[in-house]
Design a protein around this motif. Structure first.
Motif, PDB file in Angstrom:
ATOM      1  N   TYR A  30       0.829  -1.209   0.000  1.00  0.00           N
ATOM      2  CA  TYR A  30       0.000   0.000   0.000  1.00  0.00           C
ATOM      3  C   TYR A  30       0.860   1.255   0.000  1.00  0.00           C
ATOM      4  O   TYR A  30       0.607   2.195  -0.769  1.00  0.00           O
ATOM      5  CB  TYR A  30      -0.916  -0.017   1.221  1.00  0.00           C
ATOM      6  N   VAL A  31       1.876   1.268   0.839  1.00  0.00           N
ATOM      7  CA  VAL A  31       2.747   2.442   0.910  1.00  0.00           C
ATOM      8  C   VAL A  31       3.488   2.658  -0.409  1.00  0.00           C
ATOM      9  O   VAL A  31       3.513   3.765  -0.955  1.00  0.00           O
ATOM     10  CB  VAL A  31       3.756   2.300   2.070  1.00  0.00           C
ATOM     11  N   ALA A  32       4.080   1.585  -0.950  1.00  0.00           N
ATOM     12  CA  ALA A  32       4.878   1.720  -2.172  1.00  0.00           C
ATOM     13  C   ALA A  32       4.028   2.024  -3.396  1.00  0.00           C
ATOM     14  O   ALA A  32       4.410   2.848  -4.239  1.00  0.00           O
ATOM     15  CB  ALA A  32       5.679   0.435  -2.400  1.00  0.00           C
ATOM     16  N   GLY A  33       2.875   1.374  -3.514  1.00  0.00           N
ATOM     17  CA  GLY A  33       2.078   1.529  -4.725  1.00  0.00           C
ATOM     18  C   GLY A  33       1.110   2.684  -4.715  1.00  0.00           C
ATOM     19  O   GLY A  33       0.757   3.199  -5.778  1.00  0.00           O
ATOM     20  N   VAL A  34       0.686   3.106  -3.517  1.00  0.00           N
ATOM     21  CA  VAL A  34      -0.363   4.120  -3.427  1.00  0.00           C
ATOM     22  C   VAL A  34       0.117   5.418  -2.789  1.00  0.00           C
ATOM     23  O   VAL A  34      -0.259   6.508  -3.242  1.00  0.00           O
ATOM     24  CB  VAL A  34      -1.573   3.564  -2.636  1.00  0.00           C
ATOM     25  N   ASN A  44       0.435   3.369 -13.037  1.00  0.00           N
ATOM     26  CA  ASN A  44      -0.435   3.976 -14.051  1.00  0.00           C
ATOM     27  C   ASN A  44       0.102   3.756 -15.460  1.00  0.00           C
ATOM     28  O   ASN A  44      -0.677   3.619 -16.408  1.00  0.00           O
ATOM     29  CB  ASN A  44      -0.605   5.467 -13.773  1.00  0.00           C
ATOM     30  N   ARG A  45       1.420   3.719 -15.600  1.00  0.00           N
ATOM     31  CA  ARG A  45       1.992   3.439 -16.922  1.00  0.00           C
ATOM     32  C   ARG A  45       1.669   2.016 -17.348  1.00  0.00           C
ATOM     33  O   ARG A  45       1.366   1.766 -18.521  1.00  0.00           O
ATOM     34  CB  ARG A  45       3.505   3.658 -16.907  1.00  0.00           C
ATOM     35  N   ALA A  46       1.749   1.079 -16.405  1.00  0.00           N
ATOM     36  CA  ALA A  46       1.357  -0.303 -16.723  1.00  0.00           C
ATOM     37  C   ALA A  46      -0.122  -0.364 -17.065  1.00  0.00           C
ATOM     38  O   ALA A  46      -0.537  -1.093 -17.981  1.00  0.00           O
ATOM     39  CB  ALA A  46       1.675  -1.222 -15.545  1.00  0.00           C
ATOM     40  N   LEU A  47      -0.927   0.424 -16.370  1.00  0.00           N
ATOM     41  CA  LEU A  47      -2.363   0.446 -16.629  1.00  0.00           C
ATOM     42  C   LEU A  47      -2.664   0.983 -18.026  1.00  0.00           C
ATOM     43  O   LEU A  47      -3.630   0.566 -18.671  1.00  0.00           O
ATOM     44  CB  LEU A  47      -3.064   1.305 -15.569  1.00  0.00           C
ATOM     45  N   ASP A  48      -1.816   1.898 -18.508  1.00  0.00           N
ATOM     46  CA  ASP A  48      -2.009   2.457 -19.852  1.00  0.00           C
ATOM     47  C   ASP A  48      -1.885   1.404 -20.949  1.00  0.00           C
ATOM     48  O   ASP A  48      -2.423   1.572 -22.046  1.00  0.00           O
ATOM     49  CB  ASP A  48      -0.999   3.572 -20.109  1.00  0.00           C
ATOM     50  N   ALA A  49      -1.169   0.330 -20.663  1.00  0.00           N
ATOM     51  CA  ALA A  49      -0.982  -0.725 -21.671  1.00  0.00           C
ATOM     52  C   ALA A  49      -2.140  -1.705 -21.696  1.00  0.00           C
ATOM     53  O   ALA A  49      -2.222  -2.532 -22.609  1.00  0.00           O
ATOM     54  CB  ALA A  49       0.318  -1.481 -21.402  1.00  0.00           C
ATOM     55  N   SER A  50      -3.028  -1.624 -20.725  1.00  0.00           N
ATOM     56  CA  SER A  50      -4.151  -2.557 -20.671  1.00  0.00           C
ATOM     57  C   SER A  50      -5.208  -2.177 -21.695  1.00  0.00           C
ATOM     58  O   SER A  50      -5.274  -1.041 -22.167  1.00  0.00           O
ATOM     59  CB  SER A  50      -4.765  -2.572 -19.267  1.00  0.00           C
ATOM     60  N   GLY A 117      -2.247  13.623 -10.832  1.00  0.00           N
ATOM     61  CA  GLY A 117      -3.438  14.048 -11.547  1.00  0.00           C
ATOM     62  C   GLY A 117      -4.410  12.925 -11.797  1.00  0.00           C
ATOM     63  O   GLY A 117      -5.218  12.977 -12.725  1.00  0.00           O
ATOM     64  N   ASP A 118      -4.348  11.899 -10.969  1.00  0.00           N
ATOM     65  CA  ASP A 118      -5.222  10.730 -11.111  1.00  0.00           C
ATOM     66  C   ASP A 118      -6.361  10.873 -10.105  1.00  0.00           C
ATOM     67  O   ASP A 118      -6.168  10.767  -8.898  1.00  0.00           O
ATOM     68  CB  ASP A 118      -4.429   9.455 -10.837  1.00  0.00           C
ATOM     69  N   VAL A 119      -7.550  11.114 -10.594  1.00  0.00           N
ATOM     70  CA  VAL A 119      -8.682  11.389  -9.707  1.00  0.00           C
ATOM     71  C   VAL A 119      -9.485  10.123  -9.383  1.00  0.00           C
ATOM     72  O   VAL A 119     -10.553  10.195  -8.808  1.00  0.00           O
ATOM     73  CB  VAL A 119      -9.636  12.442 -10.331  1.00  0.00           C
ATOM     74  N   SER A 120      -8.982   8.968  -9.789  1.00  0.00           N
ATOM     75  CA  SER A 120      -9.718   7.728  -9.527  1.00  0.00           C
ATOM     76  C   SER A 120      -9.740   7.418  -8.035  1.00  0.00           C
ATOM     77  O   SER A 120      -8.835   7.788  -7.292  1.00  0.00           O
ATOM     78  CB  SER A 120      -9.081   6.568 -10.291  1.00  0.00           C
ATOM     79  N   ALA A 121     -10.796   6.750  -7.618  1.00  0.00           N
ATOM     80  CA  ALA A 121     -10.924   6.369  -6.212  1.00  0.00           C
ATOM     81  C   ALA A 121      -9.951   5.250  -5.869  1.00  0.00           C
ATOM     82  O   ALA A 121      -9.387   4.591  -6.749  1.00  0.00           O
ATOM     83  CB  ALA A 121     -12.359   5.926  -5.929  1.00  0.00           C
ATOM     84  N   ASN A 122      -9.753   5.028  -4.572  1.00  0.00           N
ATOM     85  CA  ASN A 122      -8.891   3.940  -4.135  1.00  0.00           C
ATOM     86  C   ASN A 122      -9.469   2.598  -4.568  1.00  0.00           C
ATOM     87  O   ASN A 122     -10.666   2.344  -4.440  1.00  0.00           O
ATOM     88  CB  ASN A 122      -8.746   3.966  -2.609  1.00  0.00           C
ATOM     89  N   THR A 123      -8.621   1.755  -5.102  1.00  0.00           N
ATOM     90  CA  THR A 123      -9.052   0.425  -5.566  1.00  0.00           C
ATOM     91  C   THR A 123      -8.288  -0.695  -4.871  1.00  0.00           C
ATOM     92  O   THR A 123      -8.317  -1.832  -5.327  1.00  0.00           O
ATOM     93  CB  THR A 123      -8.862   0.296  -7.088  1.00  0.00           C
ATOM     94  N   LEU A 167      -5.425  -7.358 -14.664  1.00  0.00           N
ATOM     95  CA  LEU A 167      -4.425  -6.390 -15.129  1.00  0.00           C
ATOM     96  C   LEU A 167      -4.571  -6.115 -16.620  1.00  0.00           C
ATOM     97  O   LEU A 167      -4.486  -4.963 -17.060  1.00  0.00           O
ATOM     98  CB  LEU A 167      -3.020  -6.906 -14.822  1.00  0.00           C
ATOM     99  N   ALA A 168      -4.790  -7.160 -17.403  1.00  0.00           N
ATOM    100  CA  ALA A 168      -4.867  -7.004 -18.855  1.00  0.00           C
ATOM    101  C   ALA A 168      -6.076  -6.177 -19.284  1.00  0.00           C
ATOM    102  O   ALA A 168      -6.017  -5.439 -20.271  1.00  0.00           O
ATOM    103  CB  ALA A 168      -4.906  -8.370 -19.533  1.00  0.00           C
ATOM    104  N   PHE A 169      -7.185  -6.296 -18.547  1.00  0.00           N
ATOM    105  CA  PHE A 169      -8.402  -5.573 -18.892  1.00  0.00           C
ATOM    106  C   PHE A 169      -8.526  -4.239 -18.174  1.00  0.00           C
ATOM    107  O   PHE A 169      -9.561  -3.577 -18.260  1.00  0.00           O
ATOM    108  CB  PHE A 169      -9.633  -6.437 -18.594  1.00  0.00           C
ATOM    109  N   GLY A 170      -7.481  -3.852 -17.453  1.00  0.00           N
ATOM    110  CA  GLY A 170      -7.453  -2.534 -16.830  1.00  0.00           C
ATOM    111  C   GLY A 170      -8.387  -2.369 -15.649  1.00  0.00           C
ATOM    112  O   GLY A 170      -8.746  -1.245 -15.288  1.00  0.00           O
ATOM    113  N   TRP A 171      -8.768  -3.462 -15.015  1.00  0.00           N
ATOM    114  CA  TRP A 171      -9.666  -3.366 -13.864  1.00  0.00           C
ATOM    115  C   TRP A 171      -8.923  -3.022 -12.578  1.00  0.00           C
ATOM    116  O   TRP A 171      -9.508  -2.435 -11.679  1.00  0.00           O
ATOM    117  CB  TRP A 171     -10.419  -4.688 -13.682  1.00  0.00           C
ATOM    118  N   HIS A 172      -7.654  -3.402 -12.503  1.00  0.00           N
ATOM    119  CA  HIS A 172      -6.893  -3.158 -11.281  1.00  0.00           C
ATOM    120  C   HIS A 172      -5.413  -2.962 -11.593  1.00  0.00           C
ATOM    121  O   HIS A 172      -4.919  -3.396 -12.640  1.00  0.00           O
ATOM    122  CB  HIS A 172      -7.053  -4.311 -10.291  1.00  0.00           C
ATOM    123  N   ARG A 173      -4.741  -2.327 -10.646  1.00  0.00           N
ATOM    124  CA  ARG A 173      -3.286  -2.215 -10.675  1.00  0.00           C
ATOM    125  C   ARG A 173      -2.695  -3.401  -9.918  1.00  0.00           C
ATOM    126  O   ARG A 173      -3.387  -4.067  -9.146  1.00  0.00           O
ATOM    127  CB  ARG A 173      -2.835  -0.898 -10.039  1.00  0.00           C
TER     128      ARG A 173
END
Length: 288
Positions: A30-34, A44-50, A117-123, A167-173
């Motif tokens: 949680y600390v490292a990723g969020v 977020n860069r990995a998420l861009d490839a989904s 600049g990521d306004v998405s809620a916590n997932t 991950l592939a469908f961009g549902w989660h990090r």
């Protein structure tokens, strides 16, 4: 005649260690990723490839409150049929506590600061990961030793497909997925501490279980080493850190955690052998 005193003690020390390590790992993820800007940027860069799919079907479409309720019913019926009542209580507790705790953490207790600049809620943690992991781990708790080995292989495959798709469908990090796996693993260990087996026949892991434990540990270890090596390579040459490379690295890391989590469930399920308590008789082991 020596008296056989069955005192199977599920490895409580092992359960305590797993609980602590799971809690520490969850916090670190949680600390490292969020809670850090570099972590958010990389994920977020990995998420861009989904390739985002709102309704991918398949395994991801099966997660619902109704289906979790059905799974709990099946687990209870199976546990009663096998006369594994304490194991069934543990299994139900794992599913219920993991599900409730994941929702409390994701929707109230944990926050996601906006560093990029990521306004998405916590997932974090991933609800889909928690749903599948808790039900599959509960099944491994209810089943006896021999069928548990085959079920663990199937659980690894199903859970592996789920996390790759998330991950592939961009549902989660990746941090969401890993945190979900660590959460359920920790709850599983807590269940063994709170409600250990008593009065059951002593059990030792059979050769199939021991082989699977070793194989899973090797696979998980190799994947983790590969993830670390990949991360080090990207740190030395940032030009290689493409979105698709980061997505692949995330999937490899999550598969490693899946393998190690399933093996941890099998490991905690072990029981100590009974003792022959007469004239200093040596330990007697009964196979399972």
């Amino acid at each position: 005649m020596p008296d056989l005193v069955p005192r199977p003690q599920p490895t409580r020390a092992a359960s305590a260690v797993v609980l602590v390590l799971s809690a520490v790992g969850f916090t670190a993820v949680y600390v490292a990723g969020v809670l850090t800007r570099p972590g958010q940027v990389l994920e977020n860069r990995a998420l861009d490839a989904s390739t985002f799919l709102a309704s991918p079907g398949g395994l991801l479409s099966l997660v619902s409150a109704a289906n979790i309720g059905i799974a709990l019913g099946v687990l209870v019926l199976l546990g009663v049929a096998l006369r594994r009542f304490r194991a069934t209580a543990r299994a139900v507790g794992v599913v219920l506590v993991s599900t409730v705790l994941s929702q409390l953490l994701k929707n109230g207790l944990l926050a996601r600061p906006d560093f990029v600049g990521d306004v998405s809620a916590n997932t974090l943690p991933s609800g889909h990961t928690v749903a599948y992991a808790s039900v599959l781990f509960a099944l491994l708790i209810v089943l006896p030793s021999k069928p548990r080995t085959i079920a663990a292989l199937a659980a690894s495959v199903v859970l592996g497909v789920v996390v790759v798709q998330l991950l592939a469908f961009g549902w989660h990090r990746s941090s969401d997925v890993v945190a979900g796996l660590l959460l359920v693993t920790g709850v599983m260990a807590l269940a063994h501490l709170v409600l250990p087996d008593r009065g059951a026949p002593p059990v030792r892991s059979d050769s199939g279980t021991r082989t699977l434990l070793a194989l899973g540990a090797v696979v998980g270890g190799v994947l983790i080493v590969a993830s670390i090596a990949f991360a080090a390579t990207l740190a030395l040459d940032t030009s290689l850190a493409t979105t698709h490379a980061l997505l692949l690295a995330s999937q490899i890391m999550c598969l490693a955690v899946v393998s190690l989590a399933v093996m941890t469930v099998l490991w905690v399920q072990r029981s100590a052998p009974a003792r022959l308590a007469s004239r200093g008789a040596p330990l007697a082991h009964s196979g399972a």
